[in-house]
Design a protein around this motif. Structure first.
Motif, mmCIF file in Angstrom:
data_model
loop_
_atom_site.group_PDB
_atom_site.id
_atom_site.type_symbol
_atom_site.label_atom_id
_atom_site.label_comp_id
_atom_site.label_asym_id
_atom_site.label_seq_id
_atom_site.Cartn_x
_atom_site.Cartn_y
_atom_site.Cartn_z
ATOM 1 N N SER A 97 10.515 -83.355 77.107
ATOM 2 C CA SER A 97 11.478 -84.042 78.205
ATOM 3 C C SER A 97 12.609 -82.937 78.584
ATOM 4 N N GLY A 98 12.934 -81.941 77.604
ATOM 5 C CA GLY A 98 14.019 -81.094 77.794
ATOM 6 C C GLY A 98 13.290 -80.145 78.601
ATOM 7 N N CYS A 99 12.020 -79.724 78.349
ATOM 8 C CA CYS A 99 11.291 -78.515 79.151
ATOM 9 C C CYS A 99 11.414 -78.879 80.705
ATOM 10 N N ALA A 100 11.011 -80.232 80.979
ATOM 11 C CA ALA A 100 10.930 -80.427 82.388
ATOM 12 C C ALA A 100 12.108 -80.196 83.263
ATOM 13 N N GLY A 101 13.309 -80.113 82.760
ATOM 14 C CA GLY A 101 14.649 -79.810 83.649
ATOM 15 C C GLY A 101 14.931 -78.347 83.676
ATOM 16 N N THR A 102 14.025 -77.551 82.693
ATOM 17 C CA THR A 102 14.413 -75.981 82.506
ATOM 18 C C THR A 102 13.433 -75.311 83.063
ATOM 19 N N GLN A 103 12.177 -75.879 83.516
ATOM 20 C CA GLN A 103 11.065 -75.010 84.035
ATOM 21 C C GLN A 103 11.230 -75.032 85.683
ATOM 22 N N ALA A 104 10.365 -74.172 86.201
ATOM 23 C CA ALA A 104 10.139 -74.179 87.293
ATOM 24 C C ALA A 104 9.607 -75.369 87.922
ATOM 25 N N SER A 105 9.877 -75.931 89.322
ATOM 26 C CA SER A 105 9.543 -77.436 89.602
ATOM 27 C C SER A 105 7.900 -77.346 89.540
ATOM 28 N N THR A 106 7.300 -76.280 89.839
ATOM 29 C CA THR A 106 5.834 -76.327 89.768
ATOM 30 C C THR A 106 5.295 -74.967 89.418
ATOM 31 N N ALA A 107 4.396 -74.986 88.911
ATOM 32 C CA ALA A 107 3.550 -73.707 88.406
ATOM 33 C C ALA A 107 2.963 -73.007 89.344
ATOM 34 N N GLU A 108 3.124 -71.547 89.444
ATOM 35 C CA GLU A 108 2.506 -70.793 90.271
ATOM 36 C C GLU A 108 1.198 -70.402 89.797
ATOM 37 N N CYS A 159 -7.135 -76.512 74.009
ATOM 38 C CA CYS A 159 -6.548 -78.095 73.355
ATOM 39 C C CYS A 159 -7.397 -78.944 73.929
ATOM 40 N N SER A 160 -7.870 -80.220 73.295
ATOM 41 C CA SER A 160 -8.390 -81.300 73.881
ATOM 42 C C SER A 160 -7.480 -82.122 74.398
ATOM 43 N N ALA A 161 -7.430 -82.564 75.710
ATOM 44 C CA ALA A 161 -6.672 -83.539 76.317
ATOM 45 C C ALA A 161 -7.383 -84.350 77.466
ATOM 46 N N ALA A 162 -6.648 -85.316 77.812
ATOM 47 C CA ALA A 162 -7.112 -86.141 78.908
ATOM 48 C C ALA A 162 -6.563 -85.694 80.164
ATOM 49 N N GLU A 163 -6.446 -86.280 81.381
ATOM 50 C CA GLU A 163 -6.389 -85.849 82.632
ATOM 51 C C GLU A 163 -4.885 -85.432 83.258
ATOM 52 N N ILE A 164 -4.083 -86.085 82.418
ATOM 53 C CA ILE A 164 -2.600 -86.217 82.907
ATOM 54 C C ILE A 164 -1.806 -84.972 82.499
ATOM 55 N N PRO A 165 -2.172 -84.428 81.164
ATOM 56 C CA PRO A 165 -1.218 -83.174 80.906
ATOM 57 C C PRO A 165 -1.413 -82.118 81.563
ATOM 58 N N SER A 166 -2.409 -81.660 82.296
ATOM 59 C CA SER A 166 -2.491 -80.614 82.958
ATOM 60 C C SER A 166 -1.801 -80.841 84.338
ATOM 61 N N ILE A 167 -1.764 -82.109 84.931
ATOM 62 C CA ILE A 167 -0.932 -82.462 86.035
ATOM 63 C C ILE A 167 0.723 -82.306 85.742
ATOM 64 N N HIS A 168 0.971 -82.969 84.694
ATOM 65 C CA HIS A 168 2.486 -82.614 84.455
ATOM 66 C C HIS A 168 2.746 -81.418 84.115
ATOM 67 N N ALA A 169 1.945 -80.471 83.455
ATOM 68 C CA ALA A 169 2.160 -79.220 83.347
ATOM 69 C C ALA A 169 2.560 -78.512 84.424
ATOM 70 N N HIS A 170 1.600 -78.782 85.478
ATOM 71 C CA HIS A 170 1.787 -78.094 86.743
ATOM 72 C C HIS A 170 3.335 -78.215 87.348
ATOM 73 N N THR A 187 5.839 -79.227 85.795
ATOM 74 C CA THR A 187 7.101 -78.566 84.970
ATOM 75 C C THR A 187 6.925 -77.069 84.817
ATOM 76 N N GLY A 188 6.028 -76.208 85.443
ATOM 77 C CA GLY A 188 6.037 -74.952 85.655
ATOM 78 C C GLY A 188 5.275 -74.322 84.650
#
Length: 353
Positions: free
Chosen positions: A20-31, A97-108, A110-111
């Motif tokens: 939750s802390g990272c979301a505010g400090t990273q770029a808004s979206t990943a390039e 990593c093994s993950a479902a569909e949402i983490p990659s979207i959220h990662a984008h 949060t930068g």
């Protein structure tokens, strides 16, 4: 040739708090870096090391006798899922990593620049859902439309959170029509929240579906079907790993072993129940038998077109409900790996025929 030790990354212990802390400090979206032009060597260098967070696959490879055949060095990390893996990716301490569909979207959003290199679904997914909607005793919820005005457990950035939004959309509701209660979807947090009336509804997965009904059914606790596909599973990697030619080659080989592991699990249910659910996870044999039946059979496509289209629908829904900017789902998938898993399964089948 390979080093196979299970390593616990300390970052994983505090991942939910850090996320939750990272979301505010990273770029808004990943390039996102374009990796399509990075040539993957035909042969993997046996000295290449990958750090992999996929405990289930680790056990499957050991049980099937494939663990010692990996053509590269591996360090197994005892973690999986979005929050843990994204923090390890940020720390440059995890390659797969093994993950479902949402983490990659959220990662984008949060930068964090990542790619999906393998995709797995379930045959007949409506009748073999990953989650069912748990209903608290006395909540007076019999259909999805009854969720209006209710308190629903919500974990943003994870598959359960996105499923809640999709369920609301199916019921003709929005998040403004309910009260979303942010809770981590770990362990027995959701069943406990339901049983204590902290929430009225919560998506339950795995053995929690069975255990919740057994524990709270006499009081009126139950689960209802949501009737949606919720089955995507992926191998997820930081883009920097597939930008390195040698690591990209090792990841390609791991995708093959991952695919074979899925087939082995499906074809050896008794060994899987005993070796993984009972001995590794500490569940009862009855729990293991329930999970094998619940999971159904794997579907590993050679063509990701439909998977990307479904991912796009999820992105668009999440963007609408959270105020994020939508983006092209194609950027999340590294299509150099598109047919690797399916081809490995097909070649094994031909070799065995």
């Amino acid at each position: 040739m390979s080093v196979r030790t299970r390593v616990a990354l300390s970052a994983a212990l505090i991942a939910p708090l850090l996320l939750s802390g990272c979301a505010g400090t990273q770029a808004s979206t990943a390039e996102s870096k374009n990796v399509a032009d990075v040539k993957i060597p035909e042969k993997v260098d046996p000295g290449t090391t990958l750090t992999i967070g996929s405990p289930e696959v680790q056990v499957a490879l050991k049980l099937s006798g494939q663990a010692d055949k990996l053509p590269f060095k591996v360090k197994w990390a005892n973690l999986s899922g979005g929050p843990q893996c994204s923090e390890a990716f940020r720390a440059h301490s995890l390659d797969v990593c093994s993950a479902a569909e949402i983490p990659s979207i959220h990662a984008h959003w949060t930068g964090l620049d990542t790619k999906l290199v393998a995709a797995k679904f379930r045959k007949d997914p409506i009748h073999h859902p990953t989650y069912e909607l748990g209903i608290a005793p006395g909540a007076d919820i019999d259909t999805l439309k009854d969720l209006r005005g209710k308190k629903i457990a919500y974990s943003p950035g994870q598959a359960q959170g996105a499923l809640v939004l999709r369920i609301l959309a199916k019921a003709g509701l929005t998040k403004d029509d309910v009260q979303l209660v942010e809770l981590p979807s770990t362990g027995d947090v959701y069943p406990t929240a339901l049983g204590s009336h902290q929430v009225d509804a919560a998506p339950l997965g795995g053995v929690n579906i069975k255990r919740y009904a057994a524990k709270y059914g006499k009081d009126g606790g139950k689960t209802i079907q949501h009737g949606l596909r919720d089955d995507p599973g992926h191998l997820w990697v930081p883009t920097e790993s597939v930008s390195d030619p040698q690591k990209a080659a090792a990841i390609r080989e791991f995708v093959k072993f991952w695919a074979r592991a899925q087939v082995w699990i499906d074809q050896h249910p008794d060994e899987w129940i005993e070796g993984y659910y009972v001995k590794d996870q500490g569940l009862t044999r009855e729990d293991g038998e329930y999970l094998v039946k619940q999971n159904g059979h794997p579907d590993i496509p050679a063509d990701w077109t439909s998977a990307i289209a479904r991912q796009q629908q999820t992105i668009d829904l999440l963007a609408k409900e959270t105020g994020k900017k939508s983006f092209d789902a194609e950027t999340l998938f590294d299509r150099r790996y598109e047919s690797v898993a399916a081809d490995a399964i097909e070649s094994d089948g031909e070799a065995g025929s």
